[in-house]
Design a protein around this motif. Sequence first.
Motif, mmCIF file in Angstrom:
data_model
loop_
_atom_site.group_PDB
_atom_site.id
_atom_site.type_symbol
_atom_site.label_atom_id
_atom_site.label_comp_id
_atom_site.label_asym_id
_atom_site.label_seq_id
_atom_site.Cartn_x
_atom_site.Cartn_y
_atom_site.Cartn_z
ATOM 1 N N ILE A 328 51.729 38.535 34.162
ATOM 2 C CA ILE A 328 50.766 37.437 34.188
ATOM 3 C C ILE A 328 50.766 36.780 32.816
ATOM 4 O O ILE A 328 50.506 37.425 31.802
ATOM 5 N N GLU A 329 51.040 35.487 32.793
ATOM 6 C CA GLU A 329 51.069 34.746 31.529
ATOM 7 C C GLU A 329 49.986 33.674 31.575
ATOM 8 O O GLU A 329 49.945 32.856 32.497
ATOM 9 N N THR A 330 49.081 33.671 30.584
ATOM 10 C CA THR A 330 47.982 32.709 30.540
ATOM 11 C C THR A 330 48.001 31.958 29.216
ATOM 12 O O THR A 330 48.479 32.477 28.202
ATOM 13 N N PRO A 331 47.464 30.729 29.192
ATOM 14 C CA PRO A 331 47.384 29.985 27.925
ATOM 15 C C PRO A 331 46.352 30.603 26.994
ATOM 16 O O PRO A 331 45.492 31.383 27.416
ATOM 17 N N SER A 332 46.395 30.229 25.728
ATOM 18 C CA SER A 332 45.507 30.820 24.718
ATOM 19 C C SER A 332 44.036 30.519 24.981
ATOM 20 O O SER A 332 43.152 31.252 24.517
ATOM 21 N N SER A 333 43.746 29.462 25.725
ATOM 22 C CA SER A 333 42.349 29.110 26.010
ATOM 23 C C SER A 333 41.695 30.065 26.995
ATOM 24 O O SER A 333 40.479 30.061 27.156
ATOM 25 N N VAL A 334 42.491 30.892 27.662
ATOM 26 C CA VAL A 334 41.951 31.869 28.614
ATOM 27 C C VAL A 334 41.824 33.210 27.901
ATOM 28 O O VAL A 334 42.825 33.882 27.622
ATOM 29 N N LYS A 335 40.590 33.598 27.572
ATOM 30 C CA LYS A 335 40.358 34.835 26.827
ATOM 31 C C LYS A 335 40.196 36.032 27.755
ATOM 32 O O LYS A 335 40.594 37.156 27.415
ATOM 33 N N ASN A 336 39.582 35.797 28.899
ATOM 34 C CA ASN A 336 39.345 36.878 29.854
ATOM 35 C C ASN A 336 39.757 36.414 31.246
ATOM 36 O O ASN A 336 39.470 35.270 31.648
ATOM 37 N N PHE A 337 40.401 37.315 31.962
ATOM 38 C CA PHE A 337 40.798 36.974 33.324
ATOM 39 C C PHE A 337 40.870 38.246 34.164
ATOM 40 O O PHE A 337 41.025 39.356 33.635
ATOM 41 N N ALA A 338 40.693 38.069 35.450
ATOM 42 C CA ALA A 338 40.772 39.183 36.400
ATOM 43 C C ALA A 338 41.824 38.840 37.451
ATOM 44 O O ALA A 338 41.945 37.691 37.881
ATOM 45 N N VAL A 339 42.565 39.872 37.847
ATOM 46 C CA VAL A 339 43.627 39.702 38.832
ATOM 47 C C VAL A 339 43.292 40.532 40.073
ATOM 48 O O VAL A 339 42.942 41.713 39.962
ATOM 49 N N GLU A 340 43.379 39.919 41.237
ATOM 50 C CA GLU A 340 43.197 40.617 42.512
ATOM 51 C C GLU A 340 44.410 40.346 43.385
ATOM 52 O O GLU A 340 44.824 39.190 43.543
ATOM 53 N N ILE A 341 44.956 41.408 43.940
ATOM 54 C CA ILE A 341 46.070 41.274 44.881
ATOM 55 C C ILE A 341 45.579 41.748 46.235
ATOM 56 O O ILE A 341 45.069 42.867 46.377
ATOM 57 N N SER A 342 45.698 40.864 47.229
ATOM 58 C CA SER A 342 45.231 41.171 48.589
ATOM 59 C C SER A 342 46.372 41.001 49.571
ATOM 60 O O SER A 342 47.284 40.183 49.356
ATOM 61 N N ASP A 343 46.331 41.785 50.664
ATOM 62 C CA ASP A 343 47.331 41.572 51.709
ATOM 63 C C ASP A 343 46.957 40.319 52.496
ATOM 64 O O ASP A 343 45.917 39.691 52.258
ATOM 65 N N MET A 344 47.794 39.932 53.445
ATOM 66 C CA MET A 344 47.599 38.655 54.111
ATOM 67 C C MET A 344 46.437 38.652 55.096
ATOM 68 O O MET A 344 46.090 37.614 55.655
ATOM 69 N N SER A 345 45.823 39.805 55.308
ATOM 70 C CA SER A 345 44.600 39.853 56.112
ATOM 71 C C SER A 345 43.366 39.714 55.238
ATOM 72 O O SER A 345 42.246 39.657 55.740
ATOM 73 N N GLY A 346 43.571 39.662 53.897
ATOM 74 C CA GLY A 346 42.457 39.531 52.969
ATOM 75 C C GLY A 346 41.990 40.844 52.364
ATOM 76 O O GLY A 346 41.072 40.855 51.553
ATOM 77 N N LYS A 347 42.623 41.978 52.720
ATOM 78 C CA LYS A 347 42.218 43.289 52.197
ATOM 79 C C LYS A 347 42.705 43.451 50.758
ATOM 80 O O LYS A 347 43.879 43.274 50.457
ATOM 81 N N LEU A 348 41.779 43.813 49.861
ATOM 82 C CA LEU A 348 42.108 44.004 48.455
ATOM 83 C C LEU A 348 42.923 45.283 48.273
ATOM 84 O O LEU A 348 42.518 46.358 48.723
ATOM 85 N N VAL A 349 44.079 45.183 47.600
ATOM 86 C CA VAL A 349 44.931 46.358 47.384
ATOM 87 C C VAL A 349 45.057 46.721 45.908
ATOM 88 O O VAL A 349 45.437 47.847 45.574
ATOM 89 N N LEU A 350 44.730 45.782 45.008
ATOM 90 C CA LEU A 350 44.828 46.078 43.569
ATOM 91 C C LEU A 350 43.959 45.102 42.796
ATOM 92 O O LEU A 350 43.872 43.918 43.146
ATOM 93 N N LYS A 351 43.325 45.612 41.737
ATOM 94 C CA LYS A 351 42.492 44.767 40.886
ATOM 95 C C LYS A 351 42.675 45.202 39.439
ATOM 96 O O LYS A 351 42.743 46.403 39.133
ATOM 97 N N SER A 352 42.766 44.226 38.523
ATOM 98 C CA SER A 352 42.888 44.543 37.099
ATOM 99 C C SER A 352 42.219 43.453 36.279
ATOM 100 O O SER A 352 41.951 42.355 36.790
ATOM 101 N N GLU A 353 41.935 43.765 35.016
ATOM 102 C CA GLU A 353 41.326 42.799 34.114
ATOM 103 C C GLU A 353 42.108 42.731 32.814
ATOM 104 O O GLU A 353 42.445 43.770 32.210
ATOM 105 N N ASN A 354 42.419 41.504 32.415
ATOM 106 C CA ASN A 354 43.043 41.221 31.114
ATOM 107 C C ASN A 354 44.341 42.000 30.891
ATOM 108 O O ASN A 354 44.657 42.386 29.764
ATOM 109 N N GLN A 355 45.070 42.220 31.941
ATOM 110 C CA GLN A 355 46.368 42.889 31.830
ATOM 111 C C GLN A 355 47.482 41.902 32.133
ATOM 112 O O GLN A 355 47.503 41.271 33.197
ATOM 113 N N ASN A 356 48.403 41.779 31.181
ATOM 114 C CA ASN A 356 49.527 40.869 31.372
ATOM 115 C C ASN A 356 50.704 41.527 32.072
ATOM 116 O O ASN A 356 51.593 40.837 32.587
ATOM 117 N N GLU A 357 50.704 42.864 32.102
ATOM 118 C CA GLU A 357 51.725 43.605 32.837
ATOM 119 C C GLU A 357 51.008 44.523 33.824
ATOM 120 O O GLU A 357 50.249 45.413 33.418
#
Length: 386
Positions: A328-357
């Motif tokens: 995950i690559e973000t511009p310098s103006s983004v200090k905090n971000f959260a990532v959610e990965i969901s399957d195509m039915s909408g079920k959450l399978v992974l969540k992370s915060e401020n991780q670029n790898e």
Amino acid sequence: MKKVLSVLSLGILGIFHGQTFIQAYQDRANQVTQTNITSLLQQFSNLGVKTTGSVENNNTLAWLKSQYLTYGYTASQMSEDTFTSGSNTSKNLIVTKTGTVYPNIFVIICGHYDTINSPGVSDNGSGTSILLEAARILKDVPTEYSVKFIHFSGEEQGLVGSTHYVNNVVFSNNVRQLNLKVVFNIDQVGGKMGNPNTTITCESDQSGQTANNAPSLAMTQQLANCTTLYSPLLVNMSNAFASDYVPFENKGDIITGFYETPVSGNQHTPNDTFANVDPVYVFKVGKAAVGALQHFAVASSVLAVDEAQKISDQIKIYPNPAKNILYIETPSSVKNFAVEISDMSGKLVLKSENQNEINISGISSGNYMCSISYNGEKISRKIIVE
């Protein structure tokens, strides 16, 4: 959809002169693409015969949900209305976009996705494709009124799905739960190759409860005006008949709709296939629908440069397809971000915060939605995990 067209009056078009052209509405109508419409029609065709309650019908529902997730709508914006038709169970899909001024008054744009004895690419893959394209284009456009994109099943069995929705969601124990501005139904607008596909029929309620006839005609006049303003199509006026707006009309709501003209005659036959529809006609109807939907919902008339969009354009998710590690690559103006990965039915399978790898080695192979929340904004992109 079974329909007998009865022309009201072509002369009535002469009074469609009071509605103002809005450039932003035209610009968004122009965002309907022939490529997208053709692709959606082909995908709908490939899903097979979608008889209510069948595996193909259920697969089409899942496909619809995945499309909305791809456009950036969230699972919380989607709801399902389950009903029975004979011994079969099926679902209506409702996707809600909240209005800025009148959040509790709704514009419904709807069409059915079930078919009888064919892939039903005109009846009603055409309406389905236009709903999806309109939802994609207007996803981040502010509208004063809330919009519900509704995909009904059970239409071909006698409006079973829409009747259930009206009686159990719009009303509960005969008490109104939802206030509706208008119901805009799109059913069978695929045309036919070789036909002079230059005209669309705009339908108004001229039967049943008489109290809503005049408002329906006025709304349909607006629909016709939007069609001539924002698309190259000519307009024919006719009565509404035997589609998913009827249960709403029976409860006093204001309805309008689109229907092809001339009628292809392929509906409810094995000939309702991709090869027999006119994708260019569907594309033109799509432009008219996006123009009209903006008018009904009172969309923003301003096309402004969105700084949040500039930031989203700089966010990168790679590689795609990905294996083991997602970056995950973000511009310098983004200090905090959260990532959610969901399957195509909408079920959450992974969540992370401020991780670029992000280690995705524990996720099964397949298609997923990766959503990144930042600075009060959110973007969603489809990824493939190998």
